[in-house]
Design a protein around this motif. Structure first.
Motif, PDB file in Angstrom:
ATOM      1  N   LYS A 236     -15.129   4.514  -5.544  1.00 35.46           N
ATOM      2  CA  LYS A 236     -14.883   5.184  -4.340  1.00 35.46           C
ATOM      3  C   LYS A 236     -15.485   5.055  -3.480  1.00 35.46           C
ATOM      4  O   LYS A 236     -14.946   4.766  -2.336  1.00 35.46           O
ATOM      5  CB  LYS A 236     -13.994   6.548  -4.251  1.00 35.46           C
ATOM      6  CG  LYS A 236     -12.355   6.146  -5.428  1.00 35.46           C
ATOM      7  CD  LYS A 236     -11.884   6.396  -4.635  1.00 35.46           C
ATOM      8  CE  LYS A 236     -10.114   6.181  -5.871  1.00 35.46           C
ATOM      9  NZ  LYS A 236     -10.502   5.446  -7.254  1.00 35.46           N
ATOM     10  N   LEU A 237     -16.844   5.698  -3.192  1.00 33.00           N
ATOM     11  CA  LEU A 237     -17.684   5.087  -2.579  1.00 33.00           C
ATOM     12  C   LEU A 237     -18.180   4.205  -1.687  1.00 33.00           C
ATOM     13  O   LEU A 237     -18.753   3.754  -0.712  1.00 33.00           O
ATOM     14  CB  LEU A 237     -18.897   6.244  -2.645  1.00 33.00           C
ATOM     15  CG  LEU A 237     -19.913   6.753  -2.180  1.00 33.00           C
ATOM     16  CD1 LEU A 237     -19.696   7.097  -0.665  1.00 33.00           C
ATOM     17  CD2 LEU A 237     -21.352   6.904  -2.307  1.00 33.00           C
TER      18      LEU A 237
ATOM     19  N   ARG B 190      -9.477   0.635  -3.177  1.00 31.15           N
ATOM     20  CA  ARG B 190      -9.281   1.823  -3.421  1.00 31.15           C
ATOM     21  C   ARG B 190      -8.868   2.377  -4.525  1.00 31.15           C
ATOM     22  O   ARG B 190      -9.653   3.066  -5.710  1.00 31.15           O
ATOM     23  CB  ARG B 190      -9.790   2.292  -2.320  1.00 31.15           C
ATOM     24  CG  ARG B 190      -8.622   3.869  -1.982  1.00 31.15           C
ATOM     25  CD  ARG B 190      -8.673   4.450  -0.875  1.00 31.15           C
ATOM     26  NE  ARG B 190      -9.813   5.975  -1.926  1.00 31.15           N
ATOM     27  CZ  ARG B 190      -9.181   6.919  -1.859  1.00 31.15           C
ATOM     28  NH1 ARG B 190      -8.011   6.740  -3.149  1.00 31.15           N
ATOM     29  NH2 ARG B 190      -9.813   7.983  -2.236  1.00 31.15           N
ATOM     30  N   ASP B 191      -7.939   2.181  -4.928  1.00 24.83           N
ATOM     31  CA  ASP B 191      -7.069   3.084  -5.589  1.00 24.83           C
ATOM     32  C   ASP B 191      -6.918   2.111  -6.971  1.00 24.83           C
ATOM     33  O   ASP B 191      -7.063   2.920  -8.213  1.00 24.83           O
ATOM     34  CB  ASP B 191      -5.611   3.321  -5.492  1.00 24.83           C
ATOM     35  CG  ASP B 191      -5.865   4.495  -4.437  1.00 24.83           C
ATOM     36  OD1 ASP B 191      -5.507   5.463  -4.186  1.00 24.83           O
ATOM     37  OD2 ASP B 191      -5.714   4.066  -3.074  1.00 24.83           O
TER      38      ASP B 191
ATOM     39  N   MET C  16      -8.849   3.264 -16.541  1.00 23.35           N
ATOM     40  CA  MET C  16      -8.123   3.795 -15.745  1.00 23.35           C
ATOM     41  C   MET C  16      -8.087   5.149 -15.401  1.00 23.35           C
ATOM     42  O   MET C  16      -7.935   5.675 -14.297  1.00 23.35           O
ATOM     43  CB  MET C  16      -6.622   3.065 -15.366  1.00 23.35           C
ATOM     44  CG  MET C  16      -5.636   2.679 -16.273  1.00 23.35           C
ATOM     45  SD  MET C  16      -3.986   2.293 -15.863  1.00 23.35           S
ATOM     46  CE  MET C  16      -4.517   0.811 -17.109  1.00 23.35           C
ATOM     47  N   LYS C  17      -8.184   5.676 -16.485  1.00 21.93           N
ATOM     48  CA  LYS C  17      -8.951   7.716 -16.363  1.00 21.93           C
ATOM     49  C   LYS C  17     -10.274   7.425 -16.809  1.00 21.93           C
ATOM     50  O   LYS C  17     -10.559   8.170 -17.936  1.00 21.93           O
ATOM     51  CB  LYS C  17      -8.028   8.548 -16.890  1.00 21.93           C
ATOM     52  CG  LYS C  17      -6.709   8.724 -16.408  1.00 21.93           C
ATOM     53  CD  LYS C  17      -5.439   9.211 -16.961  1.00 21.93           C
ATOM     54  CE  LYS C  17      -5.873  10.930 -17.405  1.00 21.93           C
ATOM     55  NZ  LYS C  17      -4.182  11.298 -18.256  1.00 21.93           N
TER      56      LYS C  17
ATOM     57  N   ASP D  16     -18.063   9.671  -8.218  1.00 19.94           N
ATOM     58  CA  ASP D  16     -16.982   8.527  -8.204  1.00 19.94           C
ATOM     59  C   ASP D  16     -18.604   7.399  -7.603  1.00 19.94           C
ATOM     60  O   ASP D  16     -17.196   7.886  -6.166  1.00 19.94           O
ATOM     61  CB  ASP D  16     -15.713   8.539  -8.388  1.00 19.94           C
ATOM     62  CG  ASP D  16     -14.752   7.287  -7.885  1.00 19.94           C
ATOM     63  OD1 ASP D  16     -15.538   6.746  -7.912  1.00 19.94           O
ATOM     64  OD2 ASP D  16     -13.165   7.919  -8.158  1.00 19.94           O
TER      65      ASP D  16
ATOM     66  N   LEU E 120      -1.168  -4.598 -12.131  1.00 24.45           N
ATOM     67  CA  LEU E 120       0.254  -4.035 -12.436  1.00 24.45           C
ATOM     68  C   LEU E 120       0.743  -5.018 -13.096  1.00 24.45           C
ATOM     69  O   LEU E 120       0.475  -6.765 -12.213  1.00 24.45           O
ATOM     70  CB  LEU E 120       0.723  -4.019 -11.209  1.00 24.45           C
ATOM     71  CG  LEU E 120       0.974  -2.131 -11.123  1.00 24.45           C
ATOM     72  CD1 LEU E 120       1.603  -1.250  -9.741  1.00 24.45           C
ATOM     73  CD2 LEU E 120       1.294  -1.007 -11.748  1.00 24.45           C
TER      74      LEU E 120
ATOM     75  N   ARG F 167       1.018  -1.519   0.142  1.00 26.03           N
ATOM     76  CA  ARG F 167      -0.064  -0.554   0.278  1.00 26.03           C
ATOM     77  C   ARG F 167       1.118   1.369  -0.027  1.00 26.03           C
ATOM     78  O   ARG F 167       0.197   2.400  -0.452  1.00 26.03           O
ATOM     79  CB  ARG F 167      -0.932  -0.188   1.195  1.00 26.03           C
ATOM     80  CG  ARG F 167      -1.802   1.278   1.302  1.00 26.03           C
ATOM     81  CD  ARG F 167      -2.770   0.879   2.342  1.00 26.03           C
ATOM     82  NE  ARG F 167      -3.911   1.907   1.793  1.00 26.03           N
ATOM     83  CZ  ARG F 167      -4.128   3.552   1.119  1.00 26.03           C
ATOM     84  NH1 ARG F 167      -3.111   3.822   0.157  1.00 26.03           N
ATOM     85  NH2 ARG F 167      -5.290   3.884   1.389  1.00 26.03           N
ATOM     86  N   VAL F 168       2.259   1.194   0.546  1.00 24.16           N
ATOM     87  CA  VAL F 168       2.898   2.325   0.854  1.00 24.16           C
ATOM     88  C   VAL F 168       3.693   2.994  -0.599  1.00 24.16           C
ATOM     89  O   VAL F 168       3.358   3.937  -0.781  1.00 24.16           O
ATOM     90  CB  VAL F 168       4.177   1.884   1.893  1.00 24.16           C
ATOM     91  CG1 VAL F 168       3.636   2.160   3.228  1.00 24.16           C
ATOM     92  CG2 VAL F 168       4.736   0.898   1.313  1.00 24.16           C
ATOM     93  N   ARG F 169       3.522   2.124  -1.841  1.00 26.92           N
ATOM     94  CA  ARG F 169       3.710   2.431  -2.402  1.00 26.92           C
ATOM     95  C   ARG F 169       2.849   2.345  -3.539  1.00 26.92           C
ATOM     96  O   ARG F 169       2.871   3.562  -5.062  1.00 26.92           O
ATOM     97  CB  ARG F 169       4.958   1.381  -3.404  1.00 26.92           C
ATOM     98  CG  ARG F 169       4.968   1.156  -4.773  1.00 26.92           C
ATOM     99  CD  ARG F 169       6.921   1.418  -5.003  1.00 26.92           C
ATOM    100  NE  ARG F 169       7.204   2.605  -5.411  1.00 26.92           N
ATOM    101  CZ  ARG F 169       7.801   3.577  -4.597  1.00 26.92           C
ATOM    102  NH1 ARG F 169       7.825   3.679  -3.487  1.00 26.92           N
ATOM    103  NH2 ARG F 169       8.091   4.703  -5.004  1.00 26.92           N
TER     104      ARG F 169
ATOM    105  N   CYS G 229     -16.261   1.336  -2.551  1.00 25.78           N
ATOM    106  CA  CYS G 229     -15.119   0.441  -1.432  1.00 25.78           C
ATOM    107  C   CYS G 229     -14.780   1.037   0.025  1.00 25.78           C
ATOM    108  O   CYS G 229     -14.820   2.485   0.068  1.00 25.78           O
ATOM    109  CB  CYS G 229     -13.937   1.258  -2.231  1.00 25.78           C
ATOM    110  SG  CYS G 229     -12.412   0.083  -2.405  1.00 25.78           S
ATOM    111  N   GLY G 230     -14.678   0.123   0.526  1.00 27.91           N
ATOM    112  CA  GLY G 230     -14.773   0.377   2.224  1.00 27.91           C
ATOM    113  C   GLY G 230     -15.808   0.316   2.587  1.00 27.91           C
ATOM    114  O   GLY G 230     -16.145   0.887   3.645  1.00 27.91           O
TER     115      GLY G 230
END
Lengths: 478, 388
Positions: free
Chosen positions: B158-159, B125-126, B148-149, B155, B178, B118-120, B161-162
């Protein structure tokens, strides 16, 4: 002449203008309120300059408390509000209405706190995108989203439009780089979304705020993620004899497991326009060019480039030209980032922003050329190839209403093409007024009504930037 | 009653019927994370298990789409064939809850999961770029897509997600991918106290070497730093990193098998996950993590802990008592973040705040957003907050 409809101004609000102005004057220092027609002219449009509307008045608040007071007043008085960053929207997201107060964030432009240990920065939302990167550049860090307008555009506007840029293939767009926001709701309430941690508590309201085009509230502060710059970066130019070959090369690079920092595409007209402006050394005798940037140590860049060049050779690349100096690198990017401005020097243009699956790029490019030709106009293509985010620049004559109408019609045809090819209407510029009436081409009525109900949870009276994003008919509030 | 829709349309019918009958629904995927959130109290259970299968996979476009009930393992196996990954290393909750079954791709989105990387590369969500869901009115809604764009409209991806299934039943999710790292290497620093370890991790994450994992286990006084890149780069980057960190003591390289097991364990909250007592998960500003823990330990509210995300994520063994919950939530907020009670018995999770209590106007806004998607509050009632 104009294809895009604006709602009829609320006559009641126009009639009360003097009263509203005097009420607003009580909420702000005198230098923060703009009422004269001359000064309001500076705010009548954004980068979609074919359309303009003189706002009721313009407020330039200095802090969150003033924004809160303004919104509470407007909410109670039933006055519409159009939020504004730097006014660089290409989709008309910041175009005012005659019966609306423009609230600009430009006076809130301070950097509040830099925390390199946590790789975060807290800023007021009116700070420019580039100023954020410049503040941390001496320490080797940067803020990743880099829209072409980054010299002028604000973080508030970036959040409103979920701005991208050339380097988001690797680093993500605004929504991936904002950790927190201070948001003033239309009723004047202030909420903190997210914060200094990697993920936010509760529902991801920050996620829905980013890209909401000023319809949910006004952002006054933000916490942004900083990224440490790579040891080095090197762009390389690849020239091809056809757009199809360049498109296939992009797909092959990703297919080989390589995700460069940036993969930018230009066709022959775009190359010529940008080269004339920037003298970046672009090859002029090719049909299509890719700017591919790699990062890392010198040895790492050499190794990755070797793999990319091998793939490009298999796709009949004709020119391979590496940047050999920091100055060449700067020129290569200057050419790309000034594409819109440089095009503006040779013609009026509108810029479309649809995204398509990268596998569809060759087909969509071919159809785009056919569509624009069928209207008797010219097009230059310059876009983010790695993520399929097209930017056809349709050139026309702004003084010829028929020419403008044709350009807009061609643009709408291209956007429908993008949706039909499996993509979307806008990758990074936003819907604004420009693409509002095409929303039903991408979304079902149920999809749109769900979005509108969420919108209404933030602004039940539909006072915030109401002429944008959603078709003017069939709106729902609860 | 247990509902098992075979298609998204059937799921929509069932939710419409439940709403008409005024019955509430608990949503279940693989059932491996049933202990996450406040205790279940729905009248019926709706399972996504029959909504299964990868519906789109385009390796050259780095995108995969699957129905929500598809086992995560099935998605990851398909990606592995093309040497691709879900970038964010979704954690597996089976160790924490001692649960069995197959985690689903839908839960990865619903719970916004992420592991050390996650740090990278961000969290679920991303990488989540499209969803289809059934809202609480039984309407099928699409948001986002496969590119992806995309900034077209609000959005809701995102809402969703989580949101832990409180806003809609996810039926299909689309993730960007990736390429799998071609090689990896892990550096270890030994003997550092918490605050020093976090400084070292911050220095590593602020280096140009793209550190993709930074974790510290105080019990072993072991600080681990991971680099992922081309095979020929790993030795160079680990060397350069060791040099940059030489003020923090000598560094040693872990062998590959040991490193892989370390990161997998860290992803799943091990070794604390293996216990049975209450377990908290705190997300905070890394530079404030050590002082936060010190303060909680002084009050008796920290028995054992682990740091991931360079200190930004803390796994904490601590009481689920009312006092403990108050102190932990307050401490996490002060440290710029929030806390979640990940493991405790139903009685405890019914009595204390499991998720960070919402401050001021945020509570009202959250409730209005919930109502805008699930007007009669029938989906996963009370899962995140008692009244939502």
């Amino acid at each position: 002449m104009s294809e895009i409809l604006f709602p009829e101004p609320d006559a009641g609000v126009l009639a009360r203008r003097e009263q509203i102005l005097s009420d607003l004057a009580a909420l702000l220092p005198a230098e923060c309120l703009i009422a004269s027609e001359d000064e309001r002219r500076a705010f009548e449009t954004d980068a979609l300059t074919a359309y303009r509307r003189l706002p009721l008045a313009v407020a330039l608040p200095q802090d969150t408390a003033q924004v809160s007071a303004l919104l509470r007043y407007c909410s109670q008085a039933g006055v519409k509000v159009v939020p504004r960053g730097a006014g660089t929207s290409l989709s008309g997201g910041a175009i005012p209405q005659e019966d609306a107060l423009v609230i600009g964030v430009s006076k809130m432009n301070r950097i509040l706190d830099v925390n390199l240990a946590d790789r975060t920065i807290r800023v007021q939302a009116g700070v420019t995108n580039l100023a954020v990167s410049e503040a941390v550049a001496p320490d080797g860090f940067f803020y990743a989203p880099d829209p072409s307008s980054q010299l002028a555009c604000t973080i508030a506007g970036n959040i409103g439009m979920n701005s991208g840029g050339a380097h988001c293939l690797k680093y993500g767009v605004t929504t991936n780089n904002v950790l927190g926001a201070k948001l003033v709701l239309m009723n004047g309430e202030v909420v903190e979304l997210g914060g200094a941690s990697f993920d936010a508590p509760g529902l991801d309201l920050l996620g829905v705020l980013v890209g909401s085009e000023g319809q949910l509230g006004i952002v006054t502060e933000a916490v942004l993620r900083l990224v440490r710059a790579a040891e080095g970066a090197r762009p390389v130019l690849f020239g091809f004899d056809s757009s199809e070959a360049a498109g296939a090369c992009v797909a092959a690079i990703i297919g080989a497991g390589i995700v460069p920092v940036a993969m930018e595409f230009m066709d022959r007209p775009a190359i010529r326009i940008c080269e004339a402006f920037a003298k970046a050394g672009y090859p002029l005798d090719v049909e299509a060019m890719l700017i591919i940037e790699v990062e890392g140590s010198e040895a790492e860049m050499d190794a990755e480039l070797a793999r990319i060049v091998e793939i490009a050779r298999a796709h009949d690349v004709r020119v391979v030209k590496e940047s050999r100096s920091a100055m060449e690198t700067a020129l290569i990017w200057k050419g790309r980032k000034s594409a819109f401005g440089a095009t503006g020097r040779v013609a009026d243009y509108i810029c479309m922003d649809g995204t398509v699956p990268t596998g569809q790029l060759p087909y969509v490019l071919k159809r785009t050329a056919e569509i624009v030709a069928s209207y008797g106009l010219g097009v230059a293509n310059v876009f983010h190839a790695g993520d399929g985010n097209m930017h056809p620049l349709i050139m026309y004559d702004v003084n010829d209403p028929a020419s403008q109408a044709k350009a807009e019609a061609a643009g709408m045809d291209i956007l429908r093409l993008c949706v039909d090819a499996g993509g979307c209407l806008t990758g990074e510029h936003g819907v604004g007024v420009e693409k509002r009436d095409l929303m039903r081409h991408q979304f079902s009525q149920a999809d749109l009504e769900q979005q509108m109900r969420v919108r209404a949870a933030f602004d039940p009276q539909w006072l915030l930037n109401p002429a944008k994003v959603f078709p003017l008919d069939g709106r729902v509030s609860g | 009653m247990r509902l098992l829709p075979g298609t998204p349309a059937e799921a929509a019918d069932m939710i419409r019927a439940a709403r008409a009958d005024k019955r509430t629904l608990d949503i279940e995927g693989g059932g491996t994370r049933a202990g996450l959130g406040r205790p279940r109290r729905g009248d019926d259970t709706l399972s996504t298990r029959a909504l299964s299968g990868v519906t789109l996979y385009e390796p050259a476009e780095l995108v995969v789409r699957a129905l929500a009930g598809t086992p995560l393992a099935e998605v990851e196996a398909a990606l592995a064939e093309k040497k691709q990954i879900l970038p964010f290393e979704p954690m597996d909750h089976r160790a924490i809850y001692a649960s069995a079954g197959a985690p689903t791709i839908g839960a990865v989105a619903a719970c916004n999961l992420a592991g050390p990387r996650r740090v990278r590369v961000g969290g679920a969500r991303d990488s989540l770029i499209g969803v289809r869901f059934v809202n609480g009115a039984g309407e099928l809604v699409t948001s986002g897509g496969r590119v992806m764009k995309n900034v077209t409209g609000l959005d809701l991806v995102k809402l969703s997600c989580g949101a832990h299934g409180t806003l809609g039943l996810l039926t299909e999710v689309t993730f960007k991918l990736l390429p799998a790292p071609r090689a990896a290497g892990t550096l270890v620093l030994d003997g550092l106290a918490d605050a020093r370890a976090i400084e070292a991790m911050s220095a590593a994450l602020g280096s140009p070497f793209e550190v993709s994992g930074a974790a510290h286990d105080p019990a072993r006084k072991l600080t681990a730093l991971r680099v992922e890149h081309a095979p020929e780069s790993i030795a160079y980057r680990l060397d350069a990193l060791a040099k940059a960190l030489k003020g923090h003591g000598p560094a040693r390289r872990l062998d590959e098998a040991e490193a892989e097991s370390l990161w997998r364990g860290m992803r799943d909250g091990q070794p604390l996950a293996a216990g049975a007592g209450p377990l908290w998960r705190l997300s905070v500003a890394p530079s404030r993590a050590a002082a936060l823990i010190e303060g909680l330990a002084a009050q008796g509210f920290a028995q054992a802990w682990l740091y991931d995300w360079g200190g930004g994520l803390i796994w904490l063994s601590a009481p689920a008592s009312a006092d403990g919950a108050r102190a932990i939530h307050a401490g996490a907020a002060q440290a710029g973040g929030h806390a979640c009670l990940v493991r405790a018995d139903d009685a405890a999770r019914a009595q204390v705040d499991v998720f960070q209590p919402l401050a001021g106007a945020l509570a009202g806004l959250t409730r209005r957003v919930k109502a805008s998607m699930d007007p009669d509050f029938i989906l996963n009632p009370g899962r995140m907050y008692a009244d939502i």
